[in-house]
Design an enzyme around this catalytic site. Sequence first.
Site, short mmCIF file in Angstrom:
data_model
loop_
_atom_site.label_atom_id
_atom_site.label_comp_id
_atom_site.label_asym_id
_atom_site.label_seq_id
_atom_site.Cartn_x
_atom_site.Cartn_y
_atom_site.Cartn_z
N GLU A 260 -2.10 -35.43 11.69
CA GLU A 260 -2.30 -36.73 11.12
C GLU A 260 -2.45 -37.65 12.39
O GLU A 260 -1.61 -37.22 13.24
CB GLU A 260 -1.08 -37.00 10.47
CG GLU A 260 -1.17 -38.31 9.82
CD GLU A 260 0.11 -38.51 8.94
OE1 GLU A 260 0.32 -39.45 8.17
OE2 GLU A 260 1.03 -37.57 8.81
N LYS B 249 -5.06 -41.84 3.36
CA LYS B 249 -4.08 -41.41 2.97
C LYS B 249 -3.48 -41.89 1.72
O LYS B 249 -3.48 -43.29 1.77
CB LYS B 249 -2.78 -41.46 4.06
CG LYS B 249 -1.37 -40.73 3.62
CD LYS B 249 -0.65 -40.76 4.93
CE LYS B 249 0.72 -40.07 4.71
NZ LYS B 249 1.55 -40.06 5.74
N CYS C 104 -0.45 -35.39 4.98
CA CYS C 104 0.87 -35.17 4.91
C CYS C 104 1.97 -35.56 3.75
O CYS C 104 1.78 -34.68 2.89
CB CYS C 104 1.36 -36.19 6.14
SG CYS C 104 3.13 -35.93 6.60
N LEU D 129 6.05 14.69 -6.11
CA LEU D 129 6.51 13.42 -6.17
C LEU D 129 6.77 12.56 -7.36
O LEU D 129 7.84 11.84 -7.67
CB LEU D 129 5.40 12.55 -5.26
CG LEU D 129 5.17 12.89 -3.61
CD1 LEU D 129 4.27 12.36 -3.28
CD2 LEU D 129 6.41 11.92 -3.24
N ASP D 130 6.02 12.57 -8.24
CA ASP D 130 5.88 11.92 -9.76
C ASP D 130 7.18 12.34 -10.38
O ASP D 130 8.14 11.44 -10.84
CB ASP D 130 4.93 12.16 -10.32
CG ASP D 130 3.31 11.56 -9.71
OD1 ASP D 130 3.43 10.57 -8.87
OD2 ASP D 130 2.45 12.19 -9.98
N SER D 131 7.54 13.59 -10.62
CA SER D 131 8.43 14.17 -11.34
C SER D 131 10.06 13.69 -10.78
O SER D 131 10.93 13.69 -11.52
CB SER D 131 8.45 15.50 -11.92
OG SER D 131 8.46 16.28 -10.89
N CYS E 28 -5.67 13.41 -15.04
CA CYS E 28 -4.49 13.92 -16.02
C CYS E 28 -5.22 14.50 -17.32
O CYS E 28 -6.43 14.23 -17.54
CB CYS E 28 -3.55 12.85 -16.49
SG CYS E 28 -4.60 11.20 -17.04
N TYR F 65 -5.78 14.68 -21.07
CA TYR F 65 -5.40 13.99 -22.22
C TYR F 65 -4.80 14.89 -23.22
O TYR F 65 -4.86 15.97 -23.57
CB TYR F 65 -6.96 13.86 -22.71
CG TYR F 65 -7.02 12.95 -23.96
CD1 TYR F 65 -7.02 11.45 -23.77
CD2 TYR F 65 -6.94 13.22 -25.28
CE1 TYR F 65 -6.95 10.58 -24.70
CE2 TYR F 65 -6.83 12.37 -26.31
CZ TYR F 65 -6.91 10.97 -25.92
OH TYR F 65 -6.90 10.01 -27.00
N LYS G 154 -8.64 7.82 -21.42
CA LYS G 154 -7.39 8.18 -21.37
C LYS G 154 -6.27 7.04 -21.13
O LYS G 154 -5.39 7.00 -21.72
CB LYS G 154 -7.27 9.06 -20.09
CG LYS G 154 -8.10 10.34 -20.09
CD LYS G 154 -8.09 11.28 -19.00
CE LYS G 154 -8.82 12.61 -19.02
NZ LYS G 154 -8.72 13.33 -17.89
#
Length: 640
Positions: free
Chosen positions: A47, A115, A171, A361-363, A477, A479, A607
């Site tokens: 400014e 301004k 500002c 990992l997932d379980s 995965c 179905y 799915k």
Amino acid sequence: MFHNGFLKVATSSPKVSVGDPIANVEVMLKSLKVAQDHQAGVLVFPELSICGYTCGDLLFQTYLLQDVKKAIEILLERNPFDGVFTVGAPIAIHRNLYNCAIVIQKDKILGIIPKYYLPNDMEFYEERWFTRGYEIVKHYEEIEFLGRKVPFGDLIFDNYTYDLSFGVEICQDLWVPSSPSQRLALNGADIILNLSTSNEVYQKSRMRRDLVRIQSSKLVAGYIYCSSGVYESTTDGVFGGHSLISQNGTLLAESDMFSREELNVMFADLDISKIQFDRRRSSAFRQSAEDNMDFLQHVSFDLVENQNYTFEQPLDPTPFVPKSEEKEAFEEMMNIQMAGLAKRIEHTGAQTILIGVSGGLDSTLALLLAAKTFDLINMPRKNIIAYTIRGFGTSNRTNTNANNLMKTLGVTHHDIDLRESVLAHFETIGHDPNVVDVTYENAQARERTNILMNLANKMNGLVLGTGNMSELALGWCTYNGDQMSMYAINAGIPKTLVKFMVKQFMLRESQALTANDEDAKLLQYTLGDVLDTPISPELINTEQHTEEIIGKYEIHDFILYHMLNNGDTEDRIYALMKEAFKGEFEEEKLLEYLQIFYRRFYSQQFKRSAMPDGPKVLDISLSPRTDWRMPSDANYRRRV
């Protein structure tokens, strides 16, 4: 300057000589040269940067206003910058003085904005010198300045070639309850530029940082805030040159406070494509824009496409994974998952949770969360009924890890050998067990789920699902097999985040989850080995590595993030992949992964359409009940 939806922007809080516009312009020209060399598209100065904010009553002096005009003429004549930049200057209109932002490109003044709101309390007395711009913009669309007609007032600056727009406020305009930036954003401005001179007092920088970040979030915009630096300091006021660049609530760049550098230039990359995508999908923003539609003056500007665009910060190859405040991020996500599971248990009156633990990992994450949740709701962990359900491909390594997990966590453990029942099923359906195909694999996955579901009925329990968002995205995965459960606790987090969560459990929770030090050591070791184990469904009696079949989850999660979170096109994602994984993967392999992802994502929606409930953890989800409503039979056409 601009490439593939990204705009390089900059701020500069240069060394200022208060009351000497000619000297200030000489320094500004250096900043403009740096911005040009860095290939920025937009640069913001503070400014009243032409003369200095703290001129005081010198603003009444004729010579200062004359020098301001001379200085701006020098800028126009010697400007080395191809992009657009803004400077602040006092401008007299009908004998009134206005605190203005001047938008310049090359040797042309594109527009002037006054301004609107003037601070006139505590250390600020702008009304002594200036007239606020709120009223005059209603009466003038242009003014004469330096012998030319210049657009004035409520302006939005547009580049029609690359479809992006910006607006300007000054500002204090940001700090008022109804700021000009709100009107600008709701009428099309993707970016707001703010020329500021904000003084430093204790903790004001924190408030300013939050204000800029939140304003960019509310407006779904890029916000570039540039404040005057230490050389503006005088008498009782101290200035720190605090500049900030934020986008959609995320702080992209922040300057060092109290820097004494002459130019103090900062750069960041604004993702214009992301801004526009978020606006399209936000019903609240669209409704507010409709309610506040107004006629603003539009001014065009030029923008150069830069094929050699370089990013200021490296692109994050794992955007789902927290890079700072990891402990806090882990605890927040863990608590979301636990709260969802706790409510489901309490609502259904379930006495047990059943979970198949593979040693993957997932379980592992699902079991850890179940143990923490049972502690939370004061249920005994023995009511977590965990099963190792061994199939034709179960390895000693994963089986050992599964057993170690269940032992150290103190849950009830049973072991089931799946093979005989699967062989009996093969006989029922007439499948040759020597034919190792999709039927051979999916029969095991469905038989596991069938066993767990029926046991849950028998034990007044719920089957806890283990699958994650990445598997749902790819349809990796079976179905009505591992796709199905009574509560899918990991469905809201992708694979890279599953790995992060398990690692955090290893680092932070091993002691709290176990009864003694020996168990804690064993749990920590086991979690480390789970993290190191190659990802595999273990459905055949040979090595079966998932990522060798469908590609690296790290890359698929990168694609998923940019598709869902940013709405990116395939060709843009491919370009970003090449940048993020440069030197790590060949471009042909990245393209192969990209095509695998999209082909599977479109073909496997059925799915996701039938996925069970699970807690939403991130801003995005693949649940058909929350974020992703896609027809199961949508057509995929390759676009890269």
